[in-house]
Design a protein around this motif. Sequence first.
Motif, PDB file in Angstrom:
ATOM      1  N   ASP A 327       0.821  -1.213   0.000  1.00 23.62           N
ATOM      2  CA  ASP A 327       0.000   0.000   0.000  1.00 23.62           C
ATOM      3  C   ASP A 327       0.855   1.263   0.000  1.00 23.62           C
ATOM      4  O   ASP A 327       0.340   2.355   0.239  1.00 23.62           O
ATOM      5  N   TYR A 328       2.162   1.131  -0.242  1.00 23.95           N
ATOM      6  CA  TYR A 328       3.075   2.269  -0.402  1.00 23.95           C
ATOM      7  C   TYR A 328       3.189   3.106   0.875  1.00 23.95           C
ATOM      8  O   TYR A 328       3.558   4.272   0.803  1.00 23.95           O
ATOM      9  N   MET A 329       2.842   2.509   2.001  1.00 27.78           N
ATOM     10  CA  MET A 329       2.975   3.221   3.278  1.00 27.78           C
ATOM     11  C   MET A 329       3.871   2.383   4.196  1.00 27.78           C
ATOM     12  O   MET A 329       3.907   1.156   4.073  1.00 27.78           O
ATOM     13  N   PRO A 330       4.588   3.006   5.130  1.00 26.71           N
ATOM     14  CA  PRO A 330       5.521   2.242   5.969  1.00 26.71           C
ATOM     15  C   PRO A 330       4.838   1.258   6.917  1.00 26.71           C
ATOM     16  O   PRO A 330       3.617   1.305   7.095  1.00 26.71           O
ATOM     17  N   ILE A 331       5.631   0.379   7.490  1.00 31.07           N
ATOM     18  CA  ILE A 331       5.118  -0.576   8.484  1.00 31.07           C
ATOM     19  C   ILE A 331       5.826  -0.242   9.801  1.00 31.07           C
ATOM     20  O   ILE A 331       7.058  -0.247   9.867  1.00 31.07           O
ATOM     21  N   LEU A 332       5.021   0.044  10.818  1.00 29.47           N
ATOM     22  CA  LEU A 332       5.571   0.588  12.064  1.00 29.47           C
ATOM     23  C   LEU A 332       5.055  -0.182  13.275  1.00 29.47           C
ATOM     24  O   LEU A 332       3.855  -0.435  13.377  1.00 29.47           O
ATOM     25  N   GLY A 333       5.976  -0.513  14.192  1.00 33.78           N
ATOM     26  CA  GLY A 333       5.535  -1.067  15.468  1.00 33.78           C
ATOM     27  C   GLY A 333       5.865  -2.538  15.637  1.00 33.78           C
ATOM     28  O   GLY A 333       6.842  -3.048  15.086  1.00 33.78           O
ATOM     29  N   GLU A 334       5.025  -3.224  16.413  1.00 36.62           N
ATOM     30  CA  GLU A 334       5.381  -4.554  16.887  1.00 36.62           C
ATOM     31  C   GLU A 334       5.316  -5.631  15.802  1.00 36.62           C
ATOM     32  O   GLU A 334       4.674  -5.455  14.784  1.00 36.62           O
ATOM     33  N   THR A 335       6.001  -6.751  16.107  1.00 39.92           N
ATOM     34  CA  THR A 335       5.959  -7.952  15.267  1.00 39.92           C
ATOM     35  C   THR A 335       5.542  -9.107  16.172  1.00 39.92           C
ATOM     36  O   THR A 335       5.451  -8.945  17.397  1.00 39.92           O
TER      37      THR A 335
END
Length: 395
Positions: A327-335
């Motif tokens: 979706d061309y947006m970053p991925i942020l936070g937990e895994t």
Amino acid sequence: MSKKRVGIVGGGIIGTAIAYFLSQDEDAEVFLFEKNTLGSGTTAKSAGTHCLIDDSLPHEFWSVRLFGFRFYMGLEEEEPGSAGFEKTGTLLVAPYPEYEMYGLQAVDLAKASGYTAEYWKDPEKIRQIVPDLTLDGILGAAYSPDDGFVDPTMISNTLGRKARENGATVMIGTEVTAINVENNKVTGVETTKGHFDLDVMVDATGPWTPFFGRLAGLELPIIHTKAEVFILEPQNPLGYPFPVLKYPRFYARKDKENVFICKAHLTMDLNNPEHAGLWNPDELPMTGGTDPYFWDFLTEELMKHYPRLLESSLANDWVGYRAEPKDYMPILGETPVEGYVLAIGAGGNGVIEGPTIGRDIAHYVMTGEKSWFMEKLPLSRFEKGEIEQHHKVTW
Ligand SMILES: Cc1cc2nc3c(=O)[nH]c(=O)nc-3n(C[C@H](O)[C@H](O)[C@H](O)COP(=O)(O)OP(=O)(O)OC[C@H]3O[C@@H](n4cnc5c(N)ncnc54)[C@H](O)[C@@H]3O)c2cc1C
């Protein structure tokens, strides 16, 4: 109370921004691991355009754009040159109604934020900025004199230095080769300079992410889009100040006396193997490697909009890999692995998003609280199939 030991992997614009913000928290003990030099990855290949009048990020993320813009201007005010800002203005030329609407909204948002911006229907006004444009069929253009571009490698080094001054350990030439995980929790990393115990590890490895995540057993949903760049040397000097020039399908900016030109990242087709795939960033040369299709693409665009630029020689060319989620947006936070935090997938907007990602990830790591930006962009959106395709511009 012992400090929280946080290791950041990757010293591009994203990793150094995180280190900078984290280093301001006295309860954090910050380590930044960069296997080459700061800002030497995708960050070094970037155009560094950071404009108020810009189509690369939907307007719902205006505050992200504005925070980044003001952050870099703040660096420049404090220490001229530390963000490498060149104030050239932006001209966004609108061939379609949707694009025009985008430009009009950008002008309003810029003005409401205290900057100078205008929208012109009159071709003569547009020609005053770039006299050589072909304006047949053009609806108008948005302009701001306040815009320009920054030097992202310079910014990475400035932020790395500031983090060091605040007590962070910034290690260049240091590759993270293994991630220690016990009971599904990160406990440390192995590097080419030894072992480090950690409470939290932040992945800011840019296009290396799909390979790096596997060290902890994670398959992260990042592919690469090829960002191909030409530096054109006009046969005769253009004779006017060259702004950041935005069209729906390409953008350009000055590069000393030459012109840096690139295909707009939102036009990349993730299903076209010429545009997107998974390649080894370690094998990417610093210069060269552009594909013949890029030349054809650019020739067609310049014939239509800016024929004078075709009377140029090629001074340089290179390819960068943008780390692109679907979706061309970053991925942020937990895994799913506790203590493994993501700051990945900045794609074609890492310079714009860097300060917000740095601020928000630092706050999250130290408090567990997520900003609205992080809430919108978790890894789980891919698992649940909740990707908002409106992030992809369709013009
Ligand atoms: C041609 C081009 C034009 C662009 N134009 C713009 C623009 O105008 N505006 C904008 O906002 N964005 C633009 N971008 C996008 C922007 O440059 C990127 O989003 C941004 O640089 C990504 O930064 P990063 O820190 O995530 O990745 P990188 O800069 O790639 O940093 C990742 C770092 O991780 C390090 N690393 C990887 N693995 C390890 C390991 N195991 N151990 C230690 N270190 C490791 C790498 O050496 C690298 O330095 C452009 C990109 C390109 C290619």
